[in-house]
Design an enzyme around this catalytic site. Structure first.
Site, PDB file in Angstrom:
ATOM      1  N   HIS A  24     -31.197   7.149   0.957  1.00  0.00           N
ATOM      2  CA  HIS A  24     -29.753   7.186   0.742  1.00  0.00           C
ATOM      3  C   HIS A  24     -29.155   8.447   1.352  1.00  0.00           C
ATOM      4  CE1 HIS A  24     -31.838   8.943  -2.743  1.00  0.00           C
ATOM      5  NE2 HIS A  24     -30.875   9.835  -2.742  1.00  0.00           N
ATOM      6  N   GLY A  25     -27.858   8.384   1.562  1.00  0.00           N
ATOM      7  CA  GLY A  25     -27.153   9.527   2.115  1.00  0.00           C
ATOM      8  C   GLY A  25     -25.661   9.381   1.923  1.00  0.00           C
TER       9      GLY A  25
END
Length: 156
Positions: free
Chosen positions: A68-69
């Protein structure tokens, strides 16, 4: 508001049978998929996933990872789900290779929303029966239907 997988995915963001030799290739493919599905910058997505992964593996065990980011230019938390042809090494907590990957992208300022989405995805994918169904689904469409719970909605 509770987060559901149907809030996070579009049909074009679900891919069965993706081939990736390693994490780096996988992140590039996830970036390309996010660019197609959500119009974001593929290279930026790849960079954000790599930056986050340097902090520690997002492989949480059982052959599952949730890279994720956070990203400028995305309006809401969005996901891409891929099932890999061959599991790859992910330095996961249990050292098992990963074949189910649910990437999450969040707007830069979306702290609580981001955490809620992560919790939702992790809760769903921790269910061994659900993970087994995802591994057995034959097509992108079948995977999407499972992920967004089309069966349960139709049955209600």
């Amino acid at each position: 508001m509770t987060t559901e997988l149907s809030d996070l995915l579009t049909p074009e963001a679900v891919l069965a049978g993706l081939g990736a030799a390693n994490k780096k290739t996988l992140f590039q493919q996830l970036g390309a998929a996010a660019a197609r599905a959500y119009g974001v910058d593929a290279k930026l997505v790849t960079e954000r996933l790599g930056e986050r992964e340097k902090l520690g593996s997002t492989g949480f065990g059982g052959g599952i990872a949730i890279p994720h980011g956070k990203l400028d230019g995305i309006r809401h938390v969005a996901g891409v789900f891929v099932r890999l042809n061959q599991p790859i090494d992910f330095a996961a907590i249990d050292d098992l290779p990963v074949d189910l990957v649910f990437m999450l992208l969040s707007p830069t300022g979306a702290g609580a929303e981001h955490l809620k989405a992560l919790a939702c995805v992790s809760r769903k994918l921790r269910d061994r029966n659900f993970a087994a169904k995802l591994r057995g689904a034959g097509s992108d469409d079948a995977l999407f239907a499972l992920l967004v719970g089309v069966e349960t909605r139709d049955a209600a």
